[in-house]
Write an enzyme that holds these catalytic residues in place. Structure first.
Site, PDB file in Angstrom:
ATOM      1  N   VAL A 276      55.800 -16.115  61.926  1.00  0.00           N
ATOM      2  CA  VAL A 276      54.851 -16.909  62.710  1.00  0.00           C
ATOM      3  C   VAL A 276      54.840 -16.432  64.156  1.00  0.00           C
ATOM      4  CG1 VAL A 276      54.068 -19.221  63.329  1.00  0.00           C
ATOM      5  CG2 VAL A 276      55.409 -18.876  61.233  1.00  0.00           C
ATOM      6  N   SER A 277      53.679 -16.058  64.652  1.00  0.00           N
ATOM      7  CA  SER A 277      53.530 -15.557  66.012  1.00  0.00           C
ATOM      8  C   SER A 277      52.758 -16.548  66.877  1.00  0.00           C
ATOM      9  CB  SER A 277      52.784 -14.217  65.998  1.00  0.00           C
ATOM     10  OG  SER A 277      52.455 -13.816  67.312  1.00  0.00           O
TER      11      SER A 277
END
Length: 780
Positions: free
Chosen positions: A353-354
């Site tokens: 997850v960015s």
């Protein structure tokens, strides 16, 4: 009117007095009697490490060396205890991850102080995964190579700060209640490995609306006497809003969110430059810190300029460090006995997850990167994720932090489900290098094994948050002959290891590299903390979205398989990532086959997730049946084997005729600034490693109150104030500090000045504290 007759019998008077006190205590909520089933205590302490010369932990970029502060790092702790029973401790660190060595030494200190009250079983220490904190505090070689080995100052700052935060939380234990709430944040995280996620079974993916978890779970702590005293929440998004080229220590988006919420509760501004435009989920605006003591001065501009002109730049040496501490805006001093509000934004299954939610683009063409390999023309170095404030990483940090903060405030205000039930915990150490795991196969089961730790070729490619170098790329399941040759100079993996790790091509066989000491962990801690219907799964890794979902579901199935009352009312299971130690990533078996960065960084082979699920299910079964568990093999304590090659500070000097703290470039004479302007001043300084200014400050903005009384309004723990440190060359004894203040929109007109605090090292190692002040200026 007399409540009691002076002539009443002593026994009768005593009963009546007791009855009245009992009624009053329940009416006021301030007596010794409470219906609460828990004791709660929260604490927070400074863990900011060296702000100079030390490589930052996270990106493994040798050129990312700390040179100042964006804002300070903290350890935030909550303790929940049954009055005569079990208790649990959860510590959230503004650090990249927990460290096994740090955990070992903290537990040793707790044992010396509290006996067996706090142990490895009921203490969890978790990192938020900021990539902007000083490194060198882990004990395994591969994690401290870029920091030139072990950095004792980084290590001590963490151990000391964690211990102090627990001491504070323990001292604050009082009867109270806990409430839980959940809600979605749709714009604070995106998948940075969507091609790997798509390799998971379609029927499994169809159960979920998004390819990353969007849900935040929040705890609200309410003291029976003081009311709300804090909140902790778990939400999955990487601490990579700050880039691999940033050199200022920062808690990134989660650290920023924590500052915003603590300041919001205390009615302070916190230096969030645009916070006056931010909503907390309603029409309520974020409160301000700046005092209203000085009225609006728009019609008194000349008077302000004349007043400012009387305060010129100055410096002093041999001041006490207490001056830095006492001038901090966020002081440890309480309002009477009232504990300070503590808000922590904890990490969850953030592996893929960015926070760079605009997507990944090629820097040369501005086109999207290759979907499967995150490359641009075959090169990974040009593919970067973009945050919502692109190209300003500080703005991206603020926005992602603010989005989490706003949701947390919503959940905090509306939390109504009370946590009830017993407190319990289970913990075990597991050797993940050779663990037998039973997995389903063809309608039956098959016994497989995990492997000694190893990292694949795609590990060196990095991610879209921080690309690697050379010709590595994500999704590489083959490797190449040149890098295999380089690898073999360090350690050639044997056939058994190669076969075990398939389809990962091994770049570094870290689990079998032992010189000068272990390169990677073999023994990992796993832990379950339970507070009523809340269950925290402490994992020592970064789980990807789907890996985390599978683990949560597996544990929840076990916990709900019996006639558990908690499941009837709803069971809340959260993953606390990067807890107690660090062992890189955990992907699903299917994601591992793709060998993007996360799969290449899943150390113990394709069955790593299945191993975690198997062992956590054992803990869950023991938990619900009240059984003990085998503690497992103890992890090594490698403190005495650590090697560090960071050059020490020898001497600090200034040019002839100058003193430490003297301005080099002062604020212009008779200067007037507007809101959102940037004010800066340069000072002769000294290396920040001489004194970390723990619970103090290197930088300060003061506002004039009356004719000669300066009020502290912003310090180096505020988002709007940046402390930058530099020297003309690596081995120069001269250095300077640049302090930049981005004037928030909420700033009131008045006379202000900038101050700098520091400590210089003289001959024979003597330390001298100093301070400097800029000339005064006007904010109109």
């Amino acid at each position: 009117m007399k409540l009691l007759s002076p002539s009443c019998p002593r026994t009768q008077c005593g009963v009546m007095r007791f009855s009245i006190l009992l009624i009053l205590s329940f009416l006021t909520g301030k007596g010794a009697f409470s219906s609460s089933s828990y004791l709660i205590g929260l604490g927070s302490y400074d863990i900011t490490g060296p702000a100079a010369d030390v490589n930052m932990m996270g990106y493994a970029n040798t050129e990312q060396i700390a040179s100042g502060l964006h804002f300070r790092l903290r350890a935030r702790t909550f303790i929940v205890a049954e009055p005569q029973g079990n208790r649990v401790v959860f510590v959230n660190l503004d650090a990249c991850m927990a460290s096994q060595l740090v955990t070992i030494k903290v537990l040793e200190r707790l044992k010396a102080r509290y006996g067996n009250l706090y142990t490895e079983n009921n203490v969890a220490i978790s990192g938020i995964h900021t990539h902007a904190g000083p490194g060198g505090y882990l004990q395994y070689v591969v994690y401290i190579v870029t920091s030139l080995g072990f950095v004792r100052q980084s290590f001590d700052a963490l151990v000391d700060g964690i211990e102090q935060s627990i001491i504070l939380a323990h001292g604050n234990l009082r009867p109270g209640s806990i409430f839980v709430n959940k809600g979605e944040i749709l714009d604070a995280g995106v998948s940075r490995s969507p091609s790997a996620y798509l390799n998971n079974p379609s029927e499994e993916r169809s159960k979920y609306k998004y390819n990353v978890d969007k849900e935040m779970t929040l705890l609200k702590f309410v003291d029976d006497h003081w009311g709300p005293v804090g909140s902790f929440n778990w939400f999955a998004t990487h601490g990579t809003s700050m880039s691999r080229t940033n050199s200022l220590i920062s808690g990134d988006n989660k650290g920023a969110a924590a500052r915003f919420m603590e300041d919001w509760f205390e009615g302070k501004d916190g230096g969030n430059v645009h916070s006056d435009e931010s909503q907390t989920g309603s029409t309520e605006r974020v409160p301000r810190r700046i005092s209203n003591i000085i009225p609006e001065y728009n019609d008194k501009h000349r008077e302000l300029l004349d007043l400012a002109a009387t305060f010129e730049a100055s410096s002093r040496r041999e001041v006490t460090q207490f001056l830095s501490i006492s001038k901090r805006v966020r002081s440890l001093l309480r309002q009477g006995d009232k504990p300070k509000f503590v808000s922590a934004f904890c990490q969850s299954n953030c592996g893929d997850v960015s926070p760079n939610v605009l997507g990944a683009f090629c820097t040369d063409t501005n086109l999207p990167c290759d979907f499967n390999h995150s490359t641009c023309g075959g090169k990974n170095e040009l593919c970067y994720g973009r945050g919502p404030g692109y190209p300003d990483e500080f703005e991206s940090t603020r926005i992602i932090g603010e989005r989490q903060f706003r949701k947390a405030v919503d959940l905090f205000k509306t939390a109504s489900e009370q946590i009830k039930g017993k407190i319990d915990f289970r913990h075990a150490y597991v050797d993940f290098s050779k663990l037998e795991v039973t997995v389903p196969k063809g309608g039956g089961n098959e016994v497989v094994k995990t492997c000694p730790a190893a990292m694949g070729f795609a590990f060196a490619a990095g991610t879209t948050d921080g690309p690697g170098a050379f010709d590595f790329k994500q999704g590489d399941d083959q490797g190449n002959p040149f890098w295999r040759l380089v690898r073999n100079l360090l350690k050639t993996p044997g056939k058994e290891q190669v076969d075990c790790q398939q389809p990962k091509p091994i770049l570094l066989d870290t689990g079998e590299m032992k010189l000068p000491y272990d390169w990677a962990p073999t023994i990992l801690p796993i832990q379950i903390l339970r507070i009523g219907q809340l269950v925290i799964l402490s994992v020592p890794s970064e789980f990807t979205t789907m890996a985390g979902r599978r683990l949560r579901d597996a544990v929840k199935t076990v916990l709900c398989s019996s006639s558990n009352e908690e499941c009837n009312g709803g069971l809340h299971v959260v993953i606390a990532g990067l807890t107690n130690t660090y062992s890189q990533y955990v992907t699903t078996y299917e994601e591992y086959q793709v060998q993007r960065y996360e799969g290449a960084s899943t150390l113990y082979g394709p069955h790593t997730l299945s191993a975690f699920i198997q062992e956590f299910k054992k803990l869950a079964k023991a938990l619900i049946h009240g059984q003990t568990v085998d503690p497992g093999p103890q992890p090594p304590d490698l403190l005495n084997k650590q090697l560090g090659f960071l050059t020490p500070v020898i001497l600090d000097t200034t040019p002839p005729g100058s003193n430490f703290g003297d301005p080099i470039k002062d604020v212009p004479k008779n200067a007037t600034y507007k809101r959102l302007d940037v004010v800066s001043a340069d000072f002769w300084s000294a290396c920040p490693r001489n004194d970390l200014m723990t619970e103090g400050t290197f930088a300060l903005v003061e506002k004039l109150h009356g004719k000669d009384n300066w009020e502290s309004v912003y310090d180096d723990d505020d988002f709007c104030l940046r402390f930058k440190w530099s020297r003309p060359s690596k081995f120069s004894s001269r250095s300077q500090a640049t302090i930049e203040w981005r004037i928030p929109k909420a700033t009131h007109p008045g006379v202000y000045r900038i101050r700098h605090f520091g400590a210089s090292k003289g001959l024979f190692g003597s330390i001298h504290h100093f301070e400097g002040a800029s000339s005064a200026f006007v904010v109109a």
